[in-house]
Design a protein around this motif. Structure first.
Motif, PDB file in Angstrom:
ATOM      1  N   GLN A 107     -12.649 124.426  -1.337  1.00 38.24           N
ATOM      2  CA  GLN A 107     -13.332 122.687  -1.079  1.00 38.24           C
ATOM      3  C   GLN A 107     -13.994 122.135  -3.296  1.00 38.24           C
ATOM      4  O   GLN A 107     -14.270 123.187  -3.426  1.00 38.24           O
ATOM      5  CB  GLN A 107     -14.507 123.393  -0.721  1.00 38.24           C
ATOM      6  N   SER A 108     -14.272 120.628  -2.631  1.00 37.71           N
ATOM      7  CA  SER A 108     -14.797 119.828  -3.797  1.00 37.71           C
ATOM      8  C   SER A 108     -15.348 121.247  -4.763  1.00 37.71           C
ATOM      9  O   SER A 108     -16.719 121.471  -4.156  1.00 37.71           O
ATOM     10  CB  SER A 108     -14.912 119.010  -3.522  1.00 37.71           C
ATOM     11  N   GLY A 109     -15.794 121.372  -5.725  1.00 39.68           N
ATOM     12  CA  GLY A 109     -17.112 122.599  -6.506  1.00 39.68           C
ATOM     13  C   GLY A 109     -16.348 123.812  -6.912  1.00 39.68           C
ATOM     14  O   GLY A 109     -16.850 125.063  -7.282  1.00 39.68           O
ATOM     15  N   GLY A 110     -14.653 123.981  -5.663  1.00 37.80           N
ATOM     16  CA  GLY A 110     -14.950 125.178  -5.725  1.00 37.80           C
ATOM     17  C   GLY A 110     -14.317 125.708  -7.222  1.00 37.80           C
ATOM     18  O   GLY A 110     -13.644 125.227  -7.693  1.00 37.80           O
ATOM     19  N   SER A 111     -13.430 127.375  -7.075  1.00 38.90           N
ATOM     20  CA  SER A 111     -12.245 127.560  -8.029  1.00 38.90           C
ATOM     21  C   SER A 111     -11.340 128.576  -7.444  1.00 38.90           C
ATOM     22  O   SER A 111     -11.246 128.536  -6.709  1.00 38.90           O
ATOM     23  CB  SER A 111     -13.536 128.446  -8.660  1.00 38.90           C
ATOM     24  N   LEU A 112     -10.732 128.489  -8.035  1.00 37.99           N
ATOM     25  CA  LEU A 112      -9.174 128.641  -8.261  1.00 37.99           C
ATOM     26  C   LEU A 112      -8.036 129.647  -9.351  1.00 37.99           C
ATOM     27  O   LEU A 112      -9.054 128.508 -10.473  1.00 37.99           O
ATOM     28  CB  LEU A 112      -8.319 127.561  -7.382  1.00 37.99           C
ATOM     29  N   ARG A 113      -7.612 130.497  -9.080  1.00 40.63           N
ATOM     30  CA  ARG A 113      -6.500 130.807 -10.501  1.00 40.63           C
ATOM     31  C   ARG A 113      -5.445 130.399 -10.311  1.00 40.63           C
ATOM     32  O   ARG A 113      -4.850 131.438  -9.491  1.00 40.63           O
ATOM     33  CB  ARG A 113      -7.482 131.771 -11.160  1.00 40.63           C
ATOM     34  N   LEU A 114      -4.722 130.368 -11.237  1.00 42.33           N
ATOM     35  CA  LEU A 114      -3.135 130.020 -11.063  1.00 42.33           C
ATOM     36  C   LEU A 114      -2.812 131.450 -12.216  1.00 42.33           C
ATOM     37  O   LEU A 114      -3.359 131.335 -13.495  1.00 42.33           O
ATOM     38  CB  LEU A 114      -2.784 128.790 -11.298  1.00 42.33           C
TER      39      LEU A 114
END
Length: 127
Positions: free
Chosen positions: A13-20
């Motif tokens: 969701q908008s405002g969230g985080s992910l790590r690639l």
């Protein structure tokens, strides 16, 4: 020849985080530049962030400064992209790439200067 494998994409969701994460293999020299690019259908591949293989220099596109962070992990030797405060406009396929040239780095980096590419990982940010 450097081989690259990305992982870590997904839906957030908008405002969230992910790590690639990008796992390179092959012979990699200290001056090589490891970068993340992104691309949407019908658009040109866009520079996101980069780091020297030695880990002492990082570079960012203006659109992600202060939100994304690129790093080289030890001892795994992966190139990670931590993405925070994600926006719907960050939605794209993200690619890891390697540049072998020792030429100076000027941002934004051009995707045409990179010879090795991963398969890409989809990042989708919902509003």
């Amino acid at each position: 020849q450097v081989q690259l494998v990305e992982s870590g994409g997904g839906l957030v969701q908008s405002g969230g985080s992910l790590r690639l994460s990008c796992a390179p293999s092959g012979s990699i020299l200290s001056w090589y530049i490891m970068a993340w690019f992104r691309q949407n259908s019908g658009k040109e591949r866009e520079f996101v962030a980069a780091i020297s293989w030695s880990g002492d220099r990082t570079y960012y596109a203006d659109s992600v400064k202060g939100r994304f962070a690129v790093s080289r992990t030890n001892p795994e030797n992966t190139i990670d992209l931590q993405m925070n405060s994600l926006k719907p406009e960050d939605t794209a396929v993200y690619y890891c790439a390697c540049r072998t040239s020792s030429a100076s780095v000027r941002t934004p980096l051009r995707w045409t200067d990179f010879r090795s590419w991963g398969q890409g990982t989809q990042v989708t940010v919902s509003s």
